[in-house]
Write a protein that holds these residues in place. Structure first.
Motif, PDB file in Angstrom:
ATOM      1  N   THR B 846       0.817  -1.210   0.000  1.00  0.00           N
ATOM      2  CA  THR B 846       0.000   0.000   0.000  1.00  0.00           C
ATOM      3  C   THR B 846       0.855   1.266   0.000  1.00  0.00           C
ATOM      4  N   GLU B 847       2.029   1.202   0.653  1.00  0.00           N
ATOM      5  CA  GLU B 847       2.818   2.429   0.747  1.00  0.00           C
ATOM      6  C   GLU B 847       3.325   2.848  -0.637  1.00  0.00           C
ATOM      7  N   SER B 848       3.869   1.907  -1.400  1.00  0.00           N
ATOM      8  CA  SER B 848       4.312   2.248  -2.761  1.00  0.00           C
ATOM      9  C   SER B 848       3.121   2.655  -3.613  1.00  0.00           C
ATOM     10  N   MET B 849       1.989   1.979  -3.421  1.00  0.00           N
ATOM     11  CA  MET B 849       0.782   2.355  -4.152  1.00  0.00           C
ATOM     12  C   MET B 849       0.445   3.824  -3.860  1.00  0.00           C
ATOM     13  N   HIS B 850       0.582   4.233  -2.606  1.00  0.00           N
ATOM     14  CA  HIS B 850       0.318   5.626  -2.240  1.00  0.00           C
ATOM     15  C   HIS B 850       1.290   6.571  -2.929  1.00  0.00           C
ATOM     16  N   VAL B 851       2.560   6.163  -2.987  1.00  0.00           N
ATOM     17  CA  VAL B 851       3.558   7.016  -3.630  1.00  0.00           C
ATOM     18  C   VAL B 851       3.226   7.164  -5.117  1.00  0.00           C
ATOM     19  N   LEU B 852       2.975   6.025  -5.756  1.00  0.00           N
ATOM     20  CA  LEU B 852       2.742   6.025  -7.209  1.00  0.00           C
ATOM     21  C   LEU B 852       1.515   6.863  -7.566  1.00  0.00           C
ATOM     22  N   ARG B 853       0.451   6.719  -6.772  1.00  0.00           N
ATOM     23  CA  ARG B 853      -0.763   7.482  -7.116  1.00  0.00           C
ATOM     24  C   ARG B 853      -0.527   8.964  -6.806  1.00  0.00           C
ATOM     25  N   ALA B 854       0.276   9.248  -5.771  1.00  0.00           N
ATOM     26  CA  ALA B 854       0.529  10.664  -5.444  1.00  0.00           C
ATOM     27  C   ALA B 854       1.349  11.321  -6.543  1.00  0.00           C
ATOM     28  N   GLU B 855       2.271  10.570  -7.121  1.00  0.00           N
ATOM     29  CA  GLU B 855       3.049  11.124  -8.241  1.00  0.00           C
ATOM     30  C   GLU B 855       2.110  11.544  -9.367  1.00  0.00           C
ATOM     31  N   LYS B 856       0.952  10.889  -9.427  1.00  0.00           N
ATOM     32  CA  LYS B 856      -0.045  11.217 -10.462  1.00  0.00           C
ATOM     33  C   LYS B 856      -1.146  12.148  -9.943  1.00  0.00           C
ATOM     34  N   GLY B 857      -1.092  12.458  -8.649  1.00  0.00           N
ATOM     35  CA  GLY B 857      -2.080  13.374  -8.084  1.00  0.00           C
ATOM     36  C   GLY B 857      -3.452  12.757  -7.868  1.00  0.00           C
ATOM     37  N   PHE B 858      -3.504  11.426  -7.822  1.00  0.00           N
ATOM     38  CA  PHE B 858      -4.777  10.771  -7.505  1.00  0.00           C
ATOM     39  C   PHE B 858      -5.025  10.837  -5.998  1.00  0.00           C
ATOM     40  N   ILE B 859      -6.276  11.095  -5.608  1.00  0.00           N
ATOM     41  CA  ILE B 859      -6.575  11.223  -4.178  1.00  0.00           C
ATOM     42  C   ILE B 859      -6.865   9.864  -3.548  1.00  0.00           C
ATOM     43  N   ILE B 860      -6.702   9.808  -2.243  1.00  0.00           N
ATOM     44  CA  ILE B 860      -7.189   8.682  -1.450  1.00  0.00           C
ATOM     45  C   ILE B 860      -8.272   9.232  -0.533  1.00  0.00           C
ATOM     46  N   ALA B 861      -9.503   8.806  -0.780  1.00  0.00           N
ATOM     47  CA  ALA B 861     -10.608   9.277   0.056  1.00  0.00           C
ATOM     48  C   ALA B 861     -10.335   8.837   1.488  1.00  0.00           C
ATOM     49  N   GLY B 862     -10.392   9.771   2.420  1.00  0.00           N
ATOM     50  CA  GLY B 862     -10.114   9.437   3.811  1.00  0.00           C
ATOM     51  C   GLY B 862      -8.723   9.865   4.229  1.00  0.00           C
ATOM     52  N   GLN B 863      -7.810  10.049   3.229  1.00  0.00           N
ATOM     53  CA  GLN B 863      -6.488  10.593   3.563  1.00  0.00           C
ATOM     54  C   GLN B 863      -6.367  12.025   3.031  1.00  0.00           C
ATOM     55  N   ASP B 864      -6.695  12.194   1.762  1.00  0.00           N
ATOM     56  CA  ASP B 864      -6.637  13.538   1.183  1.00  0.00           C
ATOM     57  C   ASP B 864      -7.966  14.267   1.365  1.00  0.00           C
ATOM     58  N   THR B 865      -8.999  13.522   1.719  1.00  0.00           N
ATOM     59  CA  THR B 865     -10.278  14.150   2.067  1.00  0.00           C
ATOM     60  C   THR B 865     -10.620  13.753   3.502  1.00  0.00           C
ATOM     61  N   ASP B 866     -11.400  14.610   4.165  1.00  0.00           N
ATOM     62  CA  ASP B 866     -11.702  14.345   5.583  1.00  0.00           C
ATOM     63  C   ASP B 866     -13.165  14.637   5.902  1.00  0.00           C
ATOM     64  N   GLY B 867     -14.021  14.538   4.903  1.00  0.00           N
ATOM     65  CA  GLY B 867     -15.433  14.808   5.157  1.00  0.00           C
ATOM     66  C   GLY B 867     -15.778  16.273   5.029  1.00  0.00           C
ATOM     67  N   SER B 868     -14.759  17.099   4.689  1.00  0.00           N
ATOM     68  CA  SER B 868     -15.047  18.530   4.509  1.00  0.00           C
ATOM     69  C   SER B 868     -14.605  18.999   3.122  1.00  0.00           C
ATOM     70  N   MET B 869     -14.408  18.063   2.206  1.00  0.00           N
ATOM     71  CA  MET B 869     -13.911  18.390   0.869  1.00  0.00           C
ATOM     72  C   MET B 869     -14.941  18.026  -0.200  1.00  0.00           C
ATOM     73  N   THR B 870     -15.289  19.012  -1.037  1.00  0.00           N
ATOM     74  CA  THR B 870     -16.165  18.742  -2.178  1.00  0.00           C
ATOM     75  C   THR B 870     -15.299  18.325  -3.369  1.00  0.00           C
ATOM     76  N   PRO B 871     -15.920  17.824  -4.428  1.00  0.00           N
ATOM     77  CA  PRO B 871     -15.132  17.521  -5.639  1.00  0.00           C
ATOM     78  C   PRO B 871     -14.374  18.749  -6.126  1.00  0.00           C
ATOM     79  N   TYR B 872     -15.023  19.920  -6.030  1.00  0.00           N
ATOM     80  CA  TYR B 872     -14.355  21.152  -6.494  1.00  0.00           C
ATOM     81  C   TYR B 872     -13.161  21.463  -5.610  1.00  0.00           C
ATOM     82  N   ASP B 873     -13.300  21.215  -4.299  1.00  0.00           N
ATOM     83  CA  ASP B 873     -12.169  21.449  -3.395  1.00  0.00           C
ATOM     84  C   ASP B 873     -10.988  20.574  -3.801  1.00  0.00           C
ATOM     85  N   CYS B 874     -11.288  19.410  -4.355  1.00  0.00           N
ATOM     86  CA  CYS B 874     -10.225  18.490  -4.793  1.00  0.00           C
ATOM     87  C   CYS B 874      -9.834  18.756  -6.245  1.00  0.00           C
TER      88      CYS B 874
END
Lengths: 203, 999, 109, 416
Positions: B846-874
């Motif tokens: 999972t850790e490398s998966m997180h790195v690889l997706r971050a290099e592409k700017g893909f979000i992880i719901a629950g890590q990059d969002t916290d229940g206060s983020m709309t799609p536009y916020d992302c």
């Protein structure tokens, strides 16, 4: 199984979620005996029981009518049908026949509002029996499994320790449990711990 | 050592089984059948502990759950048990016990002098009135106060015992196996109903075991034995001694603790020490009896002052007389029975002091006939002695019992048996919110009205006489079982003389100046203290309880409460009914934490979910991460690697050749029905109407407040069949969410949902060589870039297994996901590893998966969002359908003033100024690093990693108005004083044009 | 510990099988775009939360996975009835009608 | 008000404590008050105290249907901390923490505020990310806090289970050294005594059965002791706020849930700090009497019964036994429940309403005790000026329409 290429047997490719526990076994006089009935076909069926076309079509394929009374089951040879809710049933069939069953059901009910889902790998069937079973059940589930409340053939979806199960009482007094694959290691750890005082044998 | 107080014959002890035990280092002898308390008394042990506040010497007061003083420390080492009552500990050979307070010893306790001198300065509430200045000194004062805290000690080692729980169900649950309970259980049992009867003691019978009355001509104890064995013969009845019903919860749910090995001592470490019974009963019979009340007079806490009924119990049940010369102080007839018992045991009854002026009940006559001196209209106003009572002062009382009408005289004695009337054991009846009501004629609180299916029998309802209790038991049993009975028992106990409601015996001085008159012995609450509380305005009974700590002890005021409430009422010139009572809470008697934890500790605390490939991950040295209940491979370290080295290796393998991830934990929901598309349109932000079979699409799911709650890729298998994926942690919540909307709002939509998370094992392999790997195993699908495009779905055969193949990417590389039935997942994983060997296929976690997706700017719901983020916020407005007919879940909330702001926190990329730096996740973001605290925080870092392929650190974070701040520099003040800096940039660090995954 | 009759399984089951899912009979506005922020906020967040008779939804999570309604006394915890989705309660609060207006409506700063 | 001190104790001991005056009067209600505060819990009494002390408004009554401090004030696990995530919340709670520091002397009543430190444990990588985020935010807001690793946690709490092989190992924690616990009853009594000394009427056994309005403005309340007029009515009724709102046909974004807590038998001191874990649901400290004071989770359903379901307690105790394996041999003495007013964003409501003169201070959910002084202080300001105190402004009701929620669930979980 149709999906397997000719030169490989099921066993070569397939692995039940409880496979690595098969080694565990002890006292022959164990109070709890666990037997996995692995690789059975499990098919989830959704449809409207008020719709006679649906009921007739299913019966024509299964050879038995779907149970419509809550918490009941029907059997027909290798085929067992559990009532899960008013529009949901679990069909448990002979290993490897689920593909054909799904095809037959779909053709029999073409155009109807139904759902047929093969979940044979998602869960496995475990039979528990023995003199310690009643107490083990008291430790494991909040449901009242006393014979006065749980006759043979009854099906109940409830909690099992900290996971869930669908359980069915058999004529011989033993119980079948449907266990979700990803929880089966937990299920076995629990079983080992909770049956410590009765002794556990894996048949 | 000889048992000075043991009677030669009688009692329910086995003299052929002597047992030796130690108390505070001294060795004593007792017999099988003794409790620790009866054995101590048999050996003339007087002082068993020291009081909490004043360190006064205390002896045994009662014989059961009501005991406030005799709290013990049992056993040694990790087997030690703090605070059990000696009166409830069954004696076994080799038992080691000590008292919990007293230094250097309970016999000679230096703290006693502190208590004597300081005591005057320690009225209730004195803490609140001092230790205030200076403020910062409280912690220092507290250190000293804490030294005096607590009773027993705890071992620092883990509990060696095991515990478990059972869920049991019955028609009739009988609590208490005294006369009423036994009669009820017999009646219900004979009806064939499922009956459970529990009793806290080691054998059934309750008061019958300490009575010399008869039941229909049979000796009480013998009747109890017969009843017990008849119950034992009934297959429909479960009899459980040593089992305390400690809690009564809603809808007739009771909890009872069965002590299975405690009476055997710490020898029985195998097996279950205690078992918690979680009982669901259709009907409940409470036959919990009553507890005798002590009387409040000067120095009434001296060792040698005991409940009269307890003295009788020690004599008859345990063949122990706890004194030589006894004064009985009573307000009712029951005290006379004790006097007779003492005399029958060959000891001296100095006098029965009766507050009533003309007692003449059956027992009074019997006592007089036996030559026992009766001092009617008198009361014990004060006891004297230092370590044990040596004298009592007895003085004449007026009719009402609240004034002295003459001079007192001194009687010498070493035992005072007090009979102050009875308090029904109403505890369980309170637990479901029913308030006890005062009943004048029985001078006690009885259970109040309740909506539970509850029946009362015996002393709990104020039916104190044996025949009353038995007959009430029969009727309660019949009512509970739905039968009729006319059975009536005869115990020859025709009515007794009326009891007097006396709670505090007046003294020549007011309570404030008289020797301490104790109400709650465990918490050192005195009559003076209660009067003071009332004087200071604490007039609600709950206030008095809290201000004085009355009833807060481990006995929950079983002996003291009613006296205390009566004193409050008297002080306020109210009736007890007006003053009312505090309400009892679970537990009736204390319950071991371990028993309530049961087996749900260690690996069983929470299920750990495993994928089909788990055995392979274990065999290949994976480190695991908890994701929801799942155990996911975190990374696959090789010998000698640091974690970062592992991640670098895993990530480069994906970027340069091929790596494989176990993606089986992603939630999968099978969706069938002709309205499936419409349903997806409503629950996802984007449009699904045109998604063709064989195509996949990424979707965002919002709550109605417009905030992202889950995301995933959904594939169209056919026009009426879709496969939705969810986050690993979110699967259950999403399925519940879909069902909620379908079942409650849109039942007209023809669609069904079935969880297939466990059905499919998912091998996700990514990298420029991933196609080559798949081509080796898949023969029946054209995998070429032209034939199978990015976001395409195919069914095909891989390694001989019918599979679902997705060309989707969470890494930015060419990537495939092969889904096979989980039974074949492990096999498929191994085949792909084989096939990939020539390309150096590398398993990653999972850790490398997180790195690889971050290099592409893909979000992880629950890590990059916290229940206060709309799609536009992302910055994911592209994933929101603007022209959808149905107002999808959450859409309406976008236009709310705050949600519509353009300067909301937005998820952007952060490129560290110093390329070697990896900004710690969770760092807060500021624009001006020199701003004094409090600083204006713009947002925070949600994801941050070292990117080996880019050669610098990368991060994602939320920044107020971030999308308009591209290129600006932001700062991250660290706890260690460092201030890191980064430039706001696009979150897509790697392959912004997406050439790789489109390749 | 609640003991709840599931109208689909037609049995009383233990509380552990269920999860509570909030006030019942709250309908999603038919045309969200046309309503005010207040009405939308009211729908999302504002609840009657009575002390006494309460109509609420339960999810038979460990059982049949159906949502259903219950009429329960939030003080005594007595369950007067459970009924299927789409059905109406037969037991209702005797007192004045359940409040309908959100406290935040109008000036509320 | 006669001053309390060590000397006064000594003096009164000479007269056998027969001459202590009542801590507060028990007056009959007047016909009308400037402000009626409904609810005699800690927050209501604190509001009355600061109204009188800071704003000079003393024609005030506190109406309590039961006895002072008898609701959640008497039922919580007494944790005081301010390390919340969002600026709005952490500033409000830190304002409260500042007041706590001098409260005993301000009230001349020892509330036993014990700054023994609070640990919030992390058990997953995401827990630790959230902890880092929260502690950094606290630090830059001037709120003390550090992030600890497992070894550092073990140093502070030597008896904690630091094995990394357990189901949810302790990966680290946030540590707020200035946080701690206080004596809950003393807080209510201290504020009551203080408010009374300024002339505030504390009226117990007086239940408000209706709020009376004319032309959209409050004119008073109907009580079990009759009608009492008021220019302003402030509801500080926690779990019963929905019931109060319903009296004027309003609803609130609040659901009242049971929250359970328990204490063990007193044992010799073994735990000197407060340990909290949202992930496995366990909160524990040891009182000066020796009991382990433990908070469980909220029940999922609405409930005014001041009791919850047993399995919630079981869940917490299995977690406690996992974190502290030696506690398995301790015995539970008493368990009870409170009625907590839970808000969708786990933050309070300090607000006017659409009815003139009607104010609410509620929604503190599981975490209200720590805020007692701060809540009273800012609410008093709001009442006195008809305008929200700057720290209270973000907590008005209209945030549920504008969408400006302050979601403390994300990082704070069950915010005890």
């Amino acid at each position: 199984m149709t999906s397997l290429s000719a030169n490989l047997s099921a066993e070569d490719m397939m692995e039940s979620s409880l496979h690595h526990h098969a080694v565990h076994t002890n006292a022959t006089d164990a109070g709890v005996v666990m037997k996995e009935d692995k690789f059975r076909g499990h098919v989830n069926l959704r449809g409207n029981p008020q719709d006679t076309a649906f009921m007739v079509a299913v019966e024509s394929v299964l050879g038995v009518a779907l149970p419509t009374r809550a918490n009941t089951s029907v059997r027909n040879g290798d085929t067992v049908v559990y009532w899960l809710c008013p529009n949901e049933w679990l069909l448990i069939v002979a290993s490897g026949t689920q593909g054909q069953l799904e095809a037959d059901l779909r053709s029999a009910m073409d155009g109807q509002h139904i759902a047929i889902t093969d979940i044979s790998s998602a869960q496995t069937l475990v039979n528990l029996s023995g003199s310690g079973l009643a107490e083990l059940l008291q430790k494991s589930t909040v449901y009242d499994c006393h014979e006065s409340n749980f006759p043979a053939g009854k099906v109940v979806q409830t909690t099992f320790a900290k996971t869930g199960t669908t359980m069915c009482k058999l004529e011989d007094g033993s119980m079948d449990f449907v266990i979700r694959r990803s929880f089966s290691d937990y299920f076995f750890l629990w079983l080992q711990d909770a049956s410590e005082e009765y002794g556990l044998r894996v048949a | 050592m000889s048992q000075v107080n043991r009677i030669a014959t009688g009692g329910r002890i086995d003299r052929s089984k002597p047992m030796s035990f130690t108390f505070n280092g001294k060795t004593f002898q007792g017999f099988d059948g003794d409790t620790l308390a009866s054995a101590m008394l048999a050996n003339g042990v007087g002082i068993v502990g020291r009081s909490f506040k004043y360190s006064r010497a205390r002896g045994i007061l009662g014989h059961g759950a009501e005991e406030p003083n005799a709290l013990m420390q049992l056993h040694k080492g990790n087997e030690t048990i703090p605070n059990p009552r000696a009166t409830q500990v069954e004696l076994f050979d080799g038992l080691i016990s000590s008292s919990t307070n007293g230094w250097p010893s309970v016999e000679f306790d230096l703290m006693e002098w502190v208590g004597k001198i300081g005591g005057k300065m320690m009225p209730p509430g004195f803490y609140y009135k001092t230790f205030m200045a200076p403020q910062n000194m409280w912690m220092t004062y507290e250190k000293f106060i804490r030294k005096a805290a607590g009773f027993g000690k705890l071992s620092l080692d883990p509990d060696p015992d095991t515990y478990d729980k059972v869920n049991v169900h019955c028609d009739v649950m009988v609590v208490g196996a005294g006369p009423a309970g036994l009669a009820a259980a017999l009646e219900a049992g004979r009806s064939g109903k499922r009956v459970i009867i529990v009793d806290e003691q080691n054998e059934f019978g309750g008061t019958l075991l300490a009575s010399n009355q008869t039941v229909d001509g049979v000796e009480a104890a013998t009747w109890a034995e017969q009843a017990t064995s008849e119950l034992a013969r009934m297959s429909n009845v479960t009899s459980m001694p040593r089992t305390t019903a400690f809690g009564y919860y809603d809808h007739n749910f009771l909890c009872a603790l069965e002590r299975r090995t405690d009476h055997l001592g710490p020898v029985a470490l195998t097996g279950t020490r205690q078992r918690l019974h979680r009982i669901r009963a259709h009907q409940v019979v409470l036959a919990t009896g009553a507890i005798e009340r002590p009387l409040v007079f000067g120095n009434n806490d001296l060792p040698g002052i005991m409940l009269a009924n307890s003295v009788s119990t020690y004599i008859i049940r345990y063949a122990v007389v706890p004194g030589q010369r006894c004064v009985v102080m009573t307000t009712n007839d029951s005290g006379y029975q004790t006097a007779l018992d003492i005399q029958a045991a060959g000891r001296t009854v100095v006098a029965v002091v009766d507050s009533r002026h003309a007692p003449d009940g059956r027992l009074v006559q019997a006592a007089k006939a036996a030559g026992i001196e009766v001092m009617a209209g008198h009361g014990v106003i004060e006891a004297q002695g230092s370590k044990r009572v040596t004298d009592v002062i007895v003085a004449p009382l007026d009719e009402a019992g609240d004034k002295l009408v003459g001079a007192g005289k001194t009687l010498s004695c070493d035992l005072v048996a007090v009979a102050g009337g009875w308090s029904p054991v109403v505890h369980l009846s309170c637990h479901t919110g029913s308030r006890p009501v005062w009943q004048e004629d029985v001078a006690g609180f009885v259970p109040g009205p309740t909506i539970q299916n509850q029946h009362l029998a015996g002393a709990i309802a104020g039916e104190y006489r044996l025949s009353q209790a038995l007959n009430a038991g029969v009727q309660a049993g019949a009512n509970a079982a739905g039968t009729q009975s006319t059975q009536v028992f005869d115990c020859g106990d025709e009515s007794e003389g009326a009891a007097q409601a006396l709670y505090i015996v007046p003294h020549t001085k007011p309570s404030s100046r008289a020797p301490k008159q104790f109400v709650d012995l465990q918490n050192d609450v005195t009559a003076a203290g209660i009067e003071l509380a009332a004087r200071e305005g604490f007039q609600s009974i709950e206030h008095v309880k809290r201000y004085t700590a009355m009833g807060f002890g481990t006995d929950q005021g079983k002996t003291g409460n009613v006296n205390g409430m009566a004193i409050v009422a008297k002080t306020l010139n109210k009736t007890i009914a007006e003053t009312g009572t505090t309400i009892f809470r679970p537990a009736y008697t204390p319950v071991t934490f371990g028993a309530m934890g049961g087996r749900d500790i260690g690996v069983l605390l929470d299920p750990a979910r495993h994928t089909a490939m788990h055995p392979w991950h274990l065999a290949n040295g994976a480190e695991f991460e908890n994701v929801g209940q799942w155990k996911r491979p975190w990374y696959f370290p090789q010998a000698g690697e640091t974690m970062q080295q592992t991640l670098n290796r895993e990530c480069l393998a994906v970027r340069n050749s091929v790596g494989m991830l176990d993606a089986s934990t992603l939630g999968k929901i099978d969706i069938q029905g002709k309205d499936a598309r419409e349903f997806l349109n409503r629950v996802y932000t984007n449009a699904w109407t045109k998604l063709a079979p064989g195509k996949c699409r990424y979707g965002l799911m919002l709550k109605e407040d417009g905030m992202i709650f889950d995301d995933g890729v959904t594939a169209c298998l056919s026009d009426t069949h879709f496969l939705m994926t969810t986050t690993s942690g979110g699967a259950a919540a999403v399925l519940g969410w879909l069902e909620l909307w379908h079942q409650t709002e849109w039942p007209e939509l023809e669609v069904y949902f079935t969880s297939v998370t466990d059905q499919w094992a998912t091998c996700s392999f990514a990298g420029p060589n991933s196609r080559k790997v798949l081509e080796k195993l898949c023969t029946d699908v054209d995998l070429s870039a032209q034939a199978m495009k990015f976001m395409d779905y195919r069914e095909g055969t891989v390694a001989g297994i019918k599979s679902r193949i997705f060309r989707i990417s969470f890494t930015g590389e060419l990537s495939f996901e092969v889904n096979v039935p989980a039974d074949q997942g492990h096999y498929m994983w191994k085949k792909l590893m084989e096939a990939g060997e020539e390309f150096g296929i590398t398993p990653y976690g999972t850790e490398s998966m997180h790195v690889l997706r971050a290099e592409k700017g893909f979000i992880i719901a629950g890590q990059d969002t916290d229940g206060s983020m709309t799609p536009y916020d992302c910055l994911m407005g592209w994933a929101v359908g603007k022209t959808k007919e149905f107002s999808f879940l959450g859409e309406r909330s976008f236009s709310r003033p705050d949600t519509a702001r353009t300067d909301r926190k937005q998820l952007v990329g952060l490129k560290p100024k110093d390329p070697t730096v990896v900004i710690p996740e969770g760092s807060q973001i500021v624009m001006d690093p020199n701003q004094p605290i409090p600083m204006d925080m713009m947002g925070h870092v949600t994801s941050s990693y070292w990117s080996e392929c880019l050669g610098h650190g990368i991060a994602m974070g939320t920044v107020k108005g971030g999308s308009d701040r591209m290129g600006q520099t932001v700062y991250f003040p660290q706890a260690d004083g460092r201030v890191l800096a980064a430039e706001i940039c696009s979150p897509v660090f790697y392959d912004p044009k997406g050439d790789h995954h489109n390749d | 510990m609640h003991h709840i009759y599931c109208p689909y399984c037609e049995e009383i089951r233990e509380e552990e099988e269920y999860s509570y899912t909030g006030e019942a009979h709250i309908e999603r506005p038919k045309d969200p775009a046309s309503i005010s922020d207040e009405v939308w906020g009211d729908y999302m967040f504002f609840r009657s939360n009575p002390r006494g008779i309460h109509h609420e939804m339960w999810y038979h999570a460990a059982g049949c996975r159906r949502y259903f309604n219950a009429t329960r006394d939030t003080h005594s915890y007595q369950i007067h009835e459970t009924y299927k989705m789409g059905e109406l309660p037969t037991v209702t609060a005797p007192t004045k009608a359940a409040p309908t207006k959100a406290a935040a409506q109008g000036d509320a700063s | 008000m006669k001053k309390y001190s060590g000397f006064s104790l000594f003096k009164h001991s000479l007269s056998h404590h027969e001459n202590w005056q009542a801590a507060w009067r028990s007056p009959q209600p007047k016909k009308e008050y400037d402000v009626i505060i409904v609810g005699g819990g800690g927050h209501g009494l604190a509001t009355a105290y600061y109204l009188a002390k800071v704003h000079g408004i003393t024609n005030v009554a506190v109406l309590e249907k039961g006895y002072l401090g008898g609701g959640n004030t008497a039922r919580n696990t007494t944790i005081v901390r301010s390390n919340y995530l969002w600026d709005e919340a952490s500033k409000l709670y830190d304002h409260s923490l500042d007041l706590w520091k001098d409260l005993s002397q301000d009230l001349n009543y020892n509330v036993m505020f014990s700054q023994r430190g609070v640990l919030n444990l992390g058990h997953t990588l995401q827990d630790m990310r959230d902890i880092e985020r929260r502690v950094n935010a606290n630090r830059l807001n001037g709120i003390d806090g550090v992030v600890l690793n497992t070894a550092e946690v073990k140093e502070i709490v030597p008896i904690i289970n630091d094995s990394q092989d357990i189901r949810y190992p302790v990966l680290g924690a946030s540590w707020q050294a200035t946080a701690g616990v206080a004596r809950h009853d003393a807080v209510a009594w201290g504020f009551a005594r203080g408010a009374d000394s300024f002339g505030v009427d504390l009226i117990q056994q007086c239940e408000v059965v209706d709020i009376v309005t004319e032309e959209g403005a409050v004119v008073g309340v109907q009580t079990t002791l009759g009608f009492i007029g008021a220019k302003k009515v402030a509801c500080v009724t926690a779990g019963n706020s929905g019931v109060m709102a319903a009296m004027v046909g309003l609803r609130l974004p609040i659901e009242s849930r049971p929250l359970q807590a328990l204490v063990s038998e007193p044992i010799k001191p073994i735990l000197d700090t407060v340990v909290m874990s949202n992930a496995v649901h366990a909160y524990v400290s040891q009182s000066d009497k020796g009991d382990l004071v433990i908070g469980a989770g909220t029940d999922s359903y609405n409930g005014y019964g001041q009791r919850g379901s047993f399995h919630v307690v079981e869940h917490t105790l299995s977690a406690i036994c996992e974190l502290f394996p030696m506690f398995s041999r301790v015995r539970m003495n008493r368990a009870w429940g409170g009625v907590v007013d839970t808000c969708p964003d786990a933050c309070p409501i300090i607000s006017k309403t659409s009815i003139k003169g009607l104010f609410f201070n509620c929604g503190w959910g599981t975490g209200g005790f720590k805020a007692t002084p701060g809540s009273g202080h800012v609410f008093a300001h709001t009442l006195a000026h008809d305008e929200a105190h700057p720290l209270a402004a973000p907590f008005s009701l209209d945030r549920f329409n504008t969408g400006h929620l302050i979601d403390e669930h994300g990082a704070a979980g069950v915010a005890h």
